[in-house]
Enzyme design. Sequence first.
Site, mmCIF file in Angstrom:
data_model
loop_
_atom_site.group_PDB
_atom_site.id
_atom_site.type_symbol
_atom_site.label_atom_id
_atom_site.label_comp_id
_atom_site.label_asym_id
_atom_site.label_seq_id
_atom_site.Cartn_x
_atom_site.Cartn_y
_atom_site.Cartn_z
ATOM 1 N N ARG A 65 16.513 45.965 37.148
ATOM 2 C CA ARG A 65 17.548 46.958 36.826
ATOM 3 C C ARG A 65 18.459 47.178 38.036
ATOM 4 N NH1 ARG A 65 14.903 51.702 36.107
ATOM 5 N NH2 ARG A 65 15.768 52.547 38.023
ATOM 6 N N TYR A 118 43.366 50.441 27.892
ATOM 7 C CA TYR A 118 42.468 49.906 26.857
ATOM 8 C C TYR A 118 41.902 51.043 25.987
ATOM 9 C CZ TYR A 118 38.362 47.535 24.942
ATOM 10 O OH TYR A 118 37.411 47.029 24.106
ATOM 11 N N ASP A 190 42.087 47.950 36.347
ATOM 12 C CA ASP A 190 41.447 47.060 35.375
ATOM 13 C C ASP A 190 42.254 45.760 35.360
ATOM 14 O OD1 ASP A 190 40.689 45.655 33.069
ATOM 15 O OD2 ASP A 190 40.298 47.479 31.912
ATOM 16 N N LYS A 215 35.669 38.825 28.587
ATOM 17 C CA LYS A 215 36.942 38.197 28.219
ATOM 18 C C LYS A 215 37.133 36.905 29.022
ATOM 19 C CE LYS A 215 37.287 41.941 25.797
ATOM 20 N NZ LYS A 215 37.973 43.118 26.282
HETATM 21 C C1 LIG Z 1 37.609 44.424 26.476
HETATM 22 C C2 LIG Z 1 38.219 45.251 27.542
HETATM 23 C C3 LIG Z 1 37.494 46.285 28.147
HETATM 24 C C4 LIG Z 1 36.085 46.638 27.736
HETATM 25 O O1 LIG Z 1 35.210 45.615 27.993
HETATM 26 P P1 LIG Z 1 33.825 45.381 27.153
HETATM 27 O O2 LIG Z 1 33.212 44.253 27.861
HETATM 28 O O3 LIG Z 1 34.223 45.091 25.746
HETATM 29 O O4 LIG Z 1 33.066 46.657 27.245
HETATM 30 C C5 LIG Z 1 38.117 46.996 29.156
HETATM 31 N N1 LIG Z 1 39.380 46.732 29.537
HETATM 32 C C6 LIG Z 1 40.110 45.757 28.963
HETATM 33 C C7 LIG Z 1 41.497 45.514 29.419
HETATM 34 C C8 LIG Z 1 39.562 44.981 27.953
HETATM 35 O O5 LIG Z 1 40.284 44.024 27.359
#
Ligand SMILES: *Cc1c(COP(=O)(O)O)cnc(C)c1O
Length: 400
Positions: A65, A118, A190, A215
Amino acid sequence: MTDHSKKHTHPGLSTLSIWGGELEHELYERSTQVPVVHSVSFAYKDIDTWHAVALEQAPGHIYSRNTNPTVRAFEDKVKELEGAEAATSFSSGMAAISNIFGTFLRPGDRVVSIKDSYGGTNKIFTSFLPPLNVDVMLCETVDYAAIEEEIAKGCTLLYLETPTNPTVKIIDIKRLAAAAKKVGALVVVDNTFATPINQNPLQLGADLVLHSASKYLGGHADALGGVACGNRDLIKMVYHYREINGATLSPMDAYSFIRGMKTLSLRVERQNQSAMTIARWLQNHPAVEQVNYPGLETHPHHDVAKAQMKGYGGMLSFAVKGGLDAIKVFLPKLQYAHMAANLGCVETVVGPPVTTSHVECTPEERAAAGIPEGLVRYSTGIEDVEDLVADLEQALSQLS
Ligand SMILES: *Cc1c(COP(=O)(O)O)cnc(C)c1O
């Protein structure tokens, strides 16, 4: 690393995608690939060594963890690609975001961000932080005067995301990070849409950069995870919060990311090129009324994108004439695209904000956010671009 980066000029992004993080680890039985260590715990033969490792005074792992060898190799790879001192990882992108908030926000604090973040992040801002007595100010995404005014009033944390979803607006990170520094605010970006191949927010003044690894980093839409990078002190704080909070990345998903990231630079370069070709082609199509892509000279934030990005990315959006009814006809006709909510993988993925990022909004709210009902979010895959264009052409021809 590494003698590697000290001896020679700094390695390029393709080299780091492959070797980043891997040279630091002693691999199992001379394996050339990072092993998947499916062990909850790590055993010791003497108490003194165990004690030293537990106190982080000696290298090693105690409990997965907290840290795990496969997960550590993934973190090190992203760290090198972002040019950061340290990285820590999470069970999803949303876990990265909520653990950063959990680490740094306290009752009475104030967050400044943008309206176009997001969907999940936006939900934290509107539903989960206010009851904890954290004040959140969401500004018009590229209204610099308004954002700077809100920052100057005092804030704990400035949260940015660029390019944005789904209209691919571009925000000047350097400019807003400078404003945030003046009031001592932590700057979090982000970087999921851009990837470290196209943009490095830490070099533009951000304190922390995060990714949904689900992604582009993974790139194959088969693993969920998140990662955050920054200086050693900040990452240590986030790591200690996550370690207790328990939103740990699994070793198998970490391995999928390591494997996927070996082709990150190749994939993203192809996606940059294909998205540009497709955006230009769509611009001239009579059934299309609007194309959003930061690489187009006509994009309102093209100059900022040109200055802060190394490539314009694989994400674009476009509006077809005829709104949602037209989309219902057009999208299912595409042969080489999944209709799905994810993005950033090797396959092309399409979806309207009506069913993806802005599903919970009314048509009026979407209109206010500049999202026409006929908008399509297009995540360019690595197929041959000629096939993608031909596919769009045959599907759009059904509309006339
Ligand atoms: C998909 C996404 C998230 C969240 O990520 P998860 O892995 O689905 O929790 C956050 N920010 C952006 C820009 C995203 O495309």
